[in-house]
Enzyme design. Structure first.
Site, mmCIF file in Angstrom:
data_model
loop_
_atom_site.group_PDB
_atom_site.id
_atom_site.type_symbol
_atom_site.label_atom_id
_atom_site.label_comp_id
_atom_site.label_asym_id
_atom_site.label_seq_id
_atom_site.Cartn_x
_atom_site.Cartn_y
_atom_site.Cartn_z
ATOM 1 N N SER A 151 34.398 46.403 72.174
ATOM 2 C CA SER A 151 34.064 45.376 71.068
ATOM 3 C C SER A 151 33.617 44.097 71.648
ATOM 4 C CB SER A 151 35.332 45.146 70.238
ATOM 5 O OG SER A 151 35.148 44.195 69.289
ATOM 6 N N ASP B 39 31.144 52.918 62.396
ATOM 7 C CA ASP B 39 31.465 51.346 62.629
ATOM 8 C C ASP B 39 30.136 50.482 62.069
ATOM 9 O OD1 ASP B 39 31.706 48.937 64.181
ATOM 10 O OD2 ASP B 39 31.760 49.777 65.911
ATOM 11 N N HIS C 111 35.219 51.732 64.403
ATOM 12 C CA HIS C 111 35.235 50.549 65.410
ATOM 13 C C HIS C 111 36.654 50.707 66.007
ATOM 14 C CE1 HIS C 111 33.885 46.999 67.305
ATOM 15 N NE2 HIS C 111 35.178 46.607 67.170
#
Length: 307
Positions: A153, A251, A281
């Protein structure tokens, strides 16, 4: 395929977020409360907390050594958390799994976070530790070969930015970059990528939450138009290290990661883009225990093994 049923079950059981602005201290405390005790974590040969004395100052790091071999390749890992969450503790299980599966010594970086530390403090810490690792190879038992950077991320943002900054500085020791569902474009206009609309609601990370979650970083001076903030804004990608980019089907950030992979290949960089079906995600952090997603670590090992 639809969202993995185990992920869907967990998401359905999550309470609604409290009203009002985000509270970093409370959110961090909630994350830390879910960290399992040390005796329940994946065992390795050694796990050691150190302080890296770098050009950016003293940075806490945690070093994971998988075996008793005298030398290992190195992987420098940057945790995710929208630049204000995450820690050495909350992502300890990822670092352990990476060390065990890849056979590399993993150095996890406890970089400074927003909003307490203004941009570019966190990025500076990540870059400085990467340089520190290379400069202390003998002490760390580095084999002098593999030196990878990796992150999930926002940690993937840092990994991509560190690789680019190193290239620009003429520091050519980074051999691989590994980006797990990276945030590569901090311009959150919903019309920029189809996945921002397709996966806007119901899959954990929601498109409407991107601005408030990243606001601590952006309000600290990070400019979304700066390629070190939004690596996809970099115009010349030639000469960057080979990349593994892992994306998730559900995501909102999926398409920017996959576009970055295509642009790297167009620039002559070896880039592997691997989309995980049924995942959202954060699946490496939260759901890599599921058989469908455990292979992400094996895929990482296989990528690192290719010259």
């Amino acid at each position: 395929m639809p969202l993995h049923p185990e992920i869907a079950k967990v998401l359905a059981g999550l309470p609604a977020p409290p009203p009002g602005p985000l509270e970093p201290a409370a959110m961090r405390a909630a994350e830390e409360a879910d960290v399992p005790p040390a005796e329940e974590r994946l065992p390795l040969h050694t796990v050691e907390d150190l302080t890296a004395d770098t050009d950016a100052g003293d940075v806490p790091v945690r070093v994971y050594t998988p075996t008793d071999a005298e030398q290992h390749g190195l992987l420098v890992y940057f945790h995710g958390g929208a630049f204000f969450l995450g820690s050495l503790e909350t992502h300890d299980h990822i670092a352990r799994a990476l060390a065990k599966e890849t056979g590399l010594k993993v150095v996890s970086v406890g970089y400074r976070r927003a909003p307490e530390a203004a941009y570019p403090a966190g990025l500076d810490d990540c870059y400085a530790v990467t340089r520190w690792v290379a400069g202390h190879g003998e002490k760390l038992g580095w084999d002098g070969a593999t030196l990878a950077v990796a992150g999930d991320s926002s940690g993937g943002t840092f990994a991509a930015a560190v690789a680019a900054r190193a290239h620009d500085d003429g520091f050519d020791r980074i051999t691989h970059q590994i980006l797990y569902y990276p945030s590569l474009d901090l311009d959150f206009d919903e019309d920029r990528y189809p996945s921002l609309r397709e996966n806007a609601v119901g899959y954990g990370l929601e498109t409407a939450g991107l601005r408030p979650f990243n606001s601590f970083y952006l309000n600290s001076g990070a400019d979304p138009g700066d390629p070190l903030v939004s690596p996809i804004k970099r115009t010349d990608l030639t000469g960057l290290p080979p990349a593994l980019i892992v994306t998730a089907e559900y995501d909102p950030l999926r398409d920017e990661g996959e576009l970055y992979g295509r642009r790297l290949r167009e620039a002559g960089v070896r880039a592997t883009v691997s989309r995980y079906s049924g995942a959202g995600h954060g699946f490496v952090q939260h759901f890599s225990w599921l058989p469908a997603y455990q292979r992400v670590y094996a895929e990482t090992r296989e990528f690192l093994g290719r010259s």
